[in-house]
Write a protein that holds these residues in place. Structure first.
Motif, PDB file in Angstrom:
ATOM      1  N   ILE B 106      -7.764   1.414  32.073  1.00 50.86           N
ATOM      2  CA  ILE B 106      -9.215   1.199  32.035  1.00 50.86           C
ATOM      3  C   ILE B 106      -9.836   1.840  30.788  1.00 50.86           C
ATOM      4  O   ILE B 106     -10.633   1.214  30.078  1.00 50.86           O
ATOM      5  CB  ILE B 106      -9.856   1.751  33.322  1.00 50.86           C
ATOM      6  N   ILE B 107      -9.444   3.079  30.491  1.00 50.96           N
ATOM      7  CA  ILE B 107     -10.023   3.744  29.321  1.00 50.96           C
ATOM      8  C   ILE B 107      -9.629   3.003  28.047  1.00 50.96           C
ATOM      9  O   ILE B 107     -10.433   2.862  27.121  1.00 50.96           O
ATOM     10  CB  ILE B 107      -9.599   5.224  29.282  1.00 50.96           C
ATOM     11  N   ALA B 108      -8.395   2.494  28.018  1.00 55.54           N
ATOM     12  CA  ALA B 108      -7.962   1.745  26.835  1.00 55.54           C
ATOM     13  C   ALA B 108      -8.839   0.515  26.634  1.00 55.54           C
ATOM     14  O   ALA B 108      -9.236   0.197  25.511  1.00 55.54           O
ATOM     15  CB  ALA B 108      -6.497   1.342  26.990  1.00 55.54           C
ATOM     16  N   LEU B 109      -9.174  -0.158  27.741  1.00 50.80           N
ATOM     17  CA  LEU B 109     -10.008  -1.361  27.647  1.00 50.80           C
ATOM     18  C   LEU B 109     -11.412  -1.002  27.150  1.00 50.80           C
ATOM     19  O   LEU B 109     -11.942  -1.646  26.231  1.00 50.80           O
ATOM     20  CB  LEU B 109     -10.090  -2.028  29.027  1.00 50.80           C
ATOM     21  N   VAL B 110     -11.981   0.043  27.731  1.00 57.90           N
ATOM     22  CA  VAL B 110     -13.330   0.448  27.317  1.00 57.90           C
ATOM     23  C   VAL B 110     -13.331   0.829  25.842  1.00 57.90           C
ATOM     24  O   VAL B 110     -14.219   0.429  25.075  1.00 57.90           O
ATOM     25  CB  VAL B 110     -13.809   1.634  28.191  1.00 57.90           C
ATOM     26  N   MET B 111     -12.313   1.564  25.432  1.00 62.55           N
ATOM     27  CA  MET B 111     -12.245   1.979  24.025  1.00 62.55           C
ATOM     28  C   MET B 111     -12.100   0.775  23.113  1.00 62.55           C
ATOM     29  O   MET B 111     -12.698   0.716  22.036  1.00 62.55           O
ATOM     30  CB  MET B 111     -11.079   2.957  23.823  1.00 62.55           C
ATOM     31  N   ALA B 112     -11.300  -0.203  23.544  1.00 67.15           N
ATOM     32  CA  ALA B 112     -11.109  -1.389  22.708  1.00 67.15           C
ATOM     33  C   ALA B 112     -12.420  -2.155  22.571  1.00 67.15           C
ATOM     34  O   ALA B 112     -12.758  -2.635  21.492  1.00 67.15           O
ATOM     35  CB  ALA B 112     -10.019  -2.273  23.317  1.00 67.15           C
ATOM     36  N   LEU B 113     -13.179  -2.258  23.676  1.00 67.37           N
ATOM     37  CA  LEU B 113     -14.464  -2.957  23.609  1.00 67.37           C
ATOM     38  C   LEU B 113     -15.413  -2.236  22.659  1.00 67.37           C
ATOM     39  O   LEU B 113     -16.153  -2.865  21.898  1.00 67.37           O
ATOM     40  CB  LEU B 113     -15.083  -3.058  25.007  1.00 67.37           C
ATOM     41  N   LEU B 114     -15.375  -0.904  22.692  1.00 65.41           N
ATOM     42  CA  LEU B 114     -16.246  -0.123  21.810  1.00 65.41           C
ATOM     43  C   LEU B 114     -15.837  -0.262  20.349  1.00 65.41           C
ATOM     44  O   LEU B 114     -16.683  -0.301  19.452  1.00 65.41           O
ATOM     45  CB  LEU B 114     -16.198   1.361  22.195  1.00 65.41           C
ATOM     46  N   ALA B 115     -14.550  -0.294  20.114  1.00 60.82           N
ATOM     47  CA  ALA B 115     -14.071  -0.244  18.729  1.00 60.82           C
ATOM     48  C   ALA B 115     -13.983  -1.619  18.097  1.00 60.82           C
ATOM     49  O   ALA B 115     -13.707  -1.739  16.907  1.00 60.82           O
ATOM     50  CB  ALA B 115     -12.701   0.439  18.681  1.00 60.82           C
ATOM     51  N   ASN B 116     -14.169  -2.675  18.918  1.00 64.18           N
ATOM     52  CA  ASN B 116     -14.009  -4.029  18.393  1.00 64.18           C
ATOM     53  C   ASN B 116     -15.261  -4.446  17.630  1.00 64.18           C
ATOM     54  O   ASN B 116     -16.008  -5.317  18.044  1.00 64.18           O
ATOM     55  CB  ASN B 116     -13.730  -4.993  19.541  1.00 64.18           C
ATOM     56  N   ARG B 117     -15.524  -3.784  16.570  1.00 63.98           N
ATOM     57  CA  ARG B 117     -16.670  -4.126  15.727  1.00 63.98           C
ATOM     58  C   ARG B 117     -16.299  -3.872  14.277  1.00 63.98           C
ATOM     59  O   ARG B 117     -15.362  -3.162  13.976  1.00 63.98           O
ATOM     60  CB  ARG B 117     -17.867  -3.276  16.115  1.00 63.98           C
ATOM     61  N   ARG B 118     -17.056  -4.520  13.394  1.00 62.31           N
ATOM     62  CA  ARG B 118     -16.766  -4.331  11.974  1.00 62.31           C
ATOM     63  C   ARG B 118     -17.460  -3.080  11.468  1.00 62.31           C
ATOM     64  O   ARG B 118     -18.261  -2.477  12.190  1.00 62.31           O
ATOM     65  CB  ARG B 118     -17.256  -5.551  11.185  1.00 62.31           C
ATOM     66  N   GLY B 119     -17.184  -2.741  10.217  1.00 60.74           N
ATOM     67  CA  GLY B 119     -17.915  -1.648   9.582  1.00 60.74           C
ATOM     68  C   GLY B 119     -17.239  -0.305   9.759  1.00 60.74           C
ATOM     69  O   GLY B 119     -16.172  -0.191  10.356  1.00 60.74           O
ATOM     70  N   VAL B 120     -17.927   0.711   9.248  1.00 60.37           N
ATOM     71  CA  VAL B 120     -17.333   2.045   9.183  1.00 60.37           C
ATOM     72  C   VAL B 120     -17.113   2.620  10.581  1.00 60.37           C
ATOM     73  O   VAL B 120     -16.090   3.215  10.871  1.00 60.37           O
ATOM     74  CB  VAL B 120     -18.232   2.996   8.357  1.00 60.37           C
ATOM     75  N   LEU B 121     -18.087   2.408  11.467  1.00 58.52           N
ATOM     76  CA  LEU B 121     -17.978   2.982  12.803  1.00 58.52           C
ATOM     77  C   LEU B 121     -16.758   2.419  13.535  1.00 58.52           C
ATOM     78  O   LEU B 121     -15.992   3.155  14.146  1.00 58.52           O
ATOM     79  CB  LEU B 121     -19.250   2.701  13.602  1.00 58.52           C
ATOM     80  N   GLY B 122     -16.569   1.090  13.426  1.00 62.27           N
ATOM     81  CA  GLY B 122     -15.408   0.472  14.055  1.00 62.27           C
ATOM     82  C   GLY B 122     -14.119   1.055  13.509  1.00 62.27           C
ATOM     83  O   GLY B 122     -13.202   1.387  14.260  1.00 62.27           O
ATOM     84  N   TRP B 123     -14.074   1.210  12.205  1.00 63.05           N
ATOM     85  CA  TRP B 123     -12.874   1.751  11.568  1.00 63.05           C
ATOM     86  C   TRP B 123     -12.622   3.175  12.076  1.00 63.05           C
ATOM     87  O   TRP B 123     -11.505   3.538  12.437  1.00 63.05           O
ATOM     88  CB  TRP B 123     -13.074   1.759  10.048  1.00 63.05           C
ATOM     89  N   LEU B 124     -13.704   3.961  12.103  1.00 58.21           N
ATOM     90  CA  LEU B 124     -13.569   5.357  12.516  1.00 58.21           C
ATOM     91  C   LEU B 124     -13.089   5.448  13.963  1.00 58.21           C
ATOM     92  O   LEU B 124     -12.188   6.224  14.291  1.00 58.21           O
ATOM     93  CB  LEU B 124     -14.915   6.063  12.365  1.00 58.21           C
ATOM     94  N   LEU B 125     -13.668   4.621  14.834  1.00 60.62           N
ATOM     95  CA  LEU B 125     -13.275   4.647  16.248  1.00 60.62           C
ATOM     96  C   LEU B 125     -11.817   4.243  16.398  1.00 60.62           C
ATOM     97  O   LEU B 125     -11.060   4.880  17.119  1.00 60.62           O
ATOM     98  CB  LEU B 125     -14.159   3.702  17.067  1.00 60.62           C
ATOM     99  N   ARG B 126     -11.433   3.170  15.703  1.00 61.16           N
ATOM    100  CA  ARG B 126     -10.052   2.702  15.810  1.00 61.16           C
ATOM    101  C   ARG B 126      -9.091   3.804  15.379  1.00 61.16           C
ATOM    102  O   ARG B 126      -8.085   4.068  16.022  1.00 61.16           O
ATOM    103  CB  ARG B 126      -9.839   1.456  14.945  1.00 61.16           C
ATOM    104  N   PHE B 127      -9.448   4.462  14.291  1.00 59.71           N
ATOM    105  CA  PHE B 127      -8.581   5.534  13.784  1.00 59.71           C
ATOM    106  C   PHE B 127      -8.519   6.691  14.784  1.00 59.71           C
ATOM    107  O   PHE B 127      -7.452   7.183  15.136  1.00 59.71           O
ATOM    108  CB  PHE B 127      -9.113   6.021  12.436  1.00 59.71           C
TER     109      PHE B 127
END
Lengths: 429, 313
Positions: B106-127
């Motif tokens: 569940i946490i993996a899914l929530v994190m993926a939904l949060l990080a699935n965006r472009r730009g610096v924030l998405g990159w930072l979250l993914r990292f």
């Protein structure tokens, strides 16, 4: 396209074969030049740092020996790897082993006997050891281990804190206490000074403390045949009750593992520490004011849980004569230089060193040497000894006495049941 | 014959009709075997042979010390069913699996939904989400043992600052497993996150576009489009996670050594202790087979559940 008969063109197989052959040749060549001594040890604490220094000196003095030393994690990881290598017959030339583990390590299959005549040639004979340690190293009439040291459970004390608590003699040594009441009074005096704990203890594995206390009550473990548990419930409970009281009165922590034990003594949360003597180097490096003494005789007789490190020759299918000779000479050299080793805390087993001025001058390492004859080894069984299953079972059962999650009675019942289960298991060695 | 021969000589690829699908020359069929032979050899040597040899050993009192090798029949198996340590450690493994799998999915899914965006924030979250996964077990456990430490650890510092009582996480019987689960989630959730992220990025943008034109709001898009389309990925993640959780050993061995009082000892640690610390390879092999059976049951049950659902969708 393909030339009909290439006279000077070797095939892939020939090239590969030639390369492998050349590799093998150079490999053997470099090994055949020098005898090799590979050593495995389990010294990860303050004593391990000491060993590295001694090894550096050995290497400098023996350019003709290809020497390699490896330190593996203490306890089960070390013994597992050593057993695997010996079972496969591809072990290192020499390894360290706790004397208490010798019989449980199946010496006849996993160790090679030590050639006593080679040892004598190197200047080390039976008369250089206390009979108690030498005799334990002999199995079926053959010598399987050369004792290096003895390492008892001792008392560390912070001299500044104990000074304030009024526990020091005029000469700066800690006052000798005897009996439970005096012992508790000493601890209370220390606690009043530190404001936290009196003594740091490894509550997650209190086997050594319990075994010391139980031994001081003259408690027995196995009968003479070594097959029947004859634990004295009243004495065992007495020791456990004392441990529970130490924790309940806040004299020791309710929960601390080994690194916390070291940290609490180093940072002054505790003015005393109950531990094996091998952390001397750690506290010396920390430049803290401390000294050491025999663990107090809390009950009737002086007995102190302990063990001894030895050198063994793990089993090799093709033991090389030159290597074995160099290995035995290495062992003898280490014994003769064991004053440096003793600086790490351990009492030398090699008597010429144990009686030497160089060792007697070591402070605080020579302060507790008197206990060597009263060292109490672990019970004699295949599942017993340093880092073996019996200690693990004791740790599981007795840690609850400190944390308060188990009553002494319940802990003892659990430990006895676990020991009985081990006894009922057919010995694998 | 006369027709075929010149065609072979002149064209590189023979016409399809000339080569029926089933009638490949034996040389070509066996040729494939030679290509997989290096793998097959290693597979046989390091997978098949140990599996067979483990079963074989479970009927003997094989000792690592190499002293005994007597046929015991089913004695090891009988001992195993009467050994409470087997069942308590198996229970610990199952409890860990039950506690760790839901948050890791569940946490993996929530994190993926949060990080699935472009730009610096998405990159930072993914990292940031994936970074812990690259740490080795030893480093992770070292960090967390200090975090959980009573007296000066981070968690207890926060608890006491918030007015709560300190908890000795790793030395309290009903807290230690929770502590290990939290550490495991922090450490390994990044892998499941990555799988979900890849699946999210595989959903075509037109689907959302069409939904938006039809007036679907974000919530409806999430529950009617995103989650159903992630169904197969979820199935895969659950299978992988169940198997990974059942294999729990490293973190527990390094953080609690199975304690306090064996409250966290997983079955793999008991197998290790029996086989290597106590040299009883025969008995350890028998326990391994019991555990093997449990994994097979879980995997089959899982497969049945999800293959059924796949047909419905």
């Amino acid at each position: 396209m393909r030339p009909d008969s290439p006279p000077f063109r070797p095939g892939r197989r020939a090239v590969l074969g030639g390369l492998l052959g050349a590799l093998a040749l150079t490999g053997c060549g470099s090994l055949r030049g020098k005898p090799k001594v590979r050593e495995w040890n389990l010294f990860g604490g303050g004593d391990g740092a000491r060993l590295l220094q001694i090894h550096q000196q050995y290497v400098a003095e023996h350019p003709d020996v290809a020497f390699e030393a490896h330190t593996l994690a203490w306890g089960p990881p070390f013994y597992t790897k050593l057993a695997m290598s010996a079972a496969g017959g591809r072990a290192p030339e020499v390894a360290t082993l706790h004397l208490s583990r010798l019989k449980g390590f199946s010496p006849t299959t996993m160790l090679d006997p030590i050639p006593v005549e080679l040892l004598a040639d190197a200047g080390v004979t039976e008369s250089d050891f206390l009979p108690t340690s030498w005799n334990r190293a002999v199995v079926d009439g053959k010598l399987y281990a050369v004792p290096l040291d003895t390492h008892p459970f001792v008392l560390y004390y912070n001299t500044e804190i104990c000074q304030k608590a009024g526990l020091l003699e005029a000469d700066g040594r800690i006052k000798t206490v005897k009996g439970v009441d005096a012992f508790l009074e000493m601890l209370k005096a220390v606690k009043d000074v530190t404001g936290k704990f009196a003594a740091s203890v490894e509550t997650t594995n209190p086997w050594r403390l319990w075994w010391t206390l139980y031994g001081q009550l003259e408690g027995k473990f196995f009968d003479d045949t070594g097959t029947r548990l004859i634990l004295d419930d009243a004495k065992a409970l007495e020791a456990l009750n004392l441990m529970a009281k130490l924790a309940a009165d806040g004299l020791t922590p309710r929960s601390s593992n080994y690194s916390a034990l070291v940290a609490q003594f180093s940072n002054g949360d505790a003015g005393l520490s109950f531990n094996g003597e091998w952390e001397v180097t750690t506290y010396q490096t920390a430049k803290m004011p401390f000294s050491m003494a025999p663990f107090p005789v809390v009950y009737d007789v002086p007995k102190f849980a302990g063990d001894a490190h030895t050198f063994v020759l793990p089993h090799q299918s093709n033991r090389n004569k030159a290597d074995t000779k160099a290995t035995v000479e290495y062992i003898a050299w280490m014994l003769k230089h064991s004053a440096d080793w003793a600086a790490g805390g351990h009492i030398p087993a090699y008597q010429p060193v144990a009686k030497s001025q160089e060792y007697l001058d070591l402070k605080p390492q020579a302060e507790y040497r008197s206990v060597a004859p009263d060292v109490l080894f672990d019970p004699d069984a295949w599942f017993s000894g340093s880092g073996a299953q019996l200690q693990n079972e004791a740790a599981a059962a007795f840690s609850g006495v400190f944390s308060g999650q188990a009553t002494p009675k319940a802990a003892l019942a659990q430990f006895k049941a676990a020991t009985q289960k081990l006894l009922d298991t057919p010995s694998p060695v | 014959m006369a027709v075929e021969t010149p065609s072979r000589l002149t064209t590189g690829t023979p016409p399809a009709a000339a080569k029926p699908e089933t009638g490949q020359p034996w040389k070509e069929r066996w040729g494939g075997l030679f290509f997989v032979a290096p793998f097959l050899l290693l597979f046989a040597l390091f997978m098949l042979w140990p599996i067979v040899s483990g079963l074989w050993n479970s009927f003997f009192n094989t000792s690592l010390a190499g002293v005994k090798h007597e046929f015991l029949g089913l004695q090891n198996w009988r001992d195993l069913f009467g050994d409470p340590a087997v069942w308590s450690s198996l229970k610990n493994t199952l409890v860990f699996t039950a506690m760790s799998t839901p948050p890791l999915v569940i946490i993996a899914l929530v994190m993926a939904l949060l990080a699935n965006r472009r730009g610096v924030l998405g990159w930072l979250l993914r990292f940031a989400y994936f970074a812990p996964f690259v740490l080795p077990a030893t480093v992770v456990t070292l960090i967390w043992v200090w975090i959980y430490q009573p007296g000066f650890g981070l968690v207890n510092g926060l608890l006491t600052a918030g007015g709560f009582a300190e908890i000795d996480w790793l030395n309290t019987e009903n807290r230690a497993m929770l502590a290990v689960v939290i550490t495991t989630v922090w450490w390994t959730v990044g892998f499941n996150f990555l799988l979900y992220l890849a699946a999210l990025q595989g959903i075509p943008a037109q689907v959302y576009e069409a939904a938006a034109i039809d007036g679907a709001n974000g919530r409806q898009q999430l529950f009617r489009i995103t989650l159903p389309l992630l169904g197969r990925t979820t199935g895969l993640i659950i299978v992988l996670q169940l198997v990974a959780s059942l294999k729990i050993f490293d973190q527990i061995y390094l953080m609690t050594n199975g304690g306090p009082n064996y409250a966290t000892r997983p079955i793999i640690q008991y197998i290790y202790e029996s086989g290597f610390t106590s040299y009883r390879i025969g008995y350890a092999s028998a326990i391994s087979y019991l555990f093997f059976a449990v994994i097979v049951i879980v995997a089959v049950a899982q497969f049945k559940l999800f293959s059924g659902r796949g047909e419905d969708a």
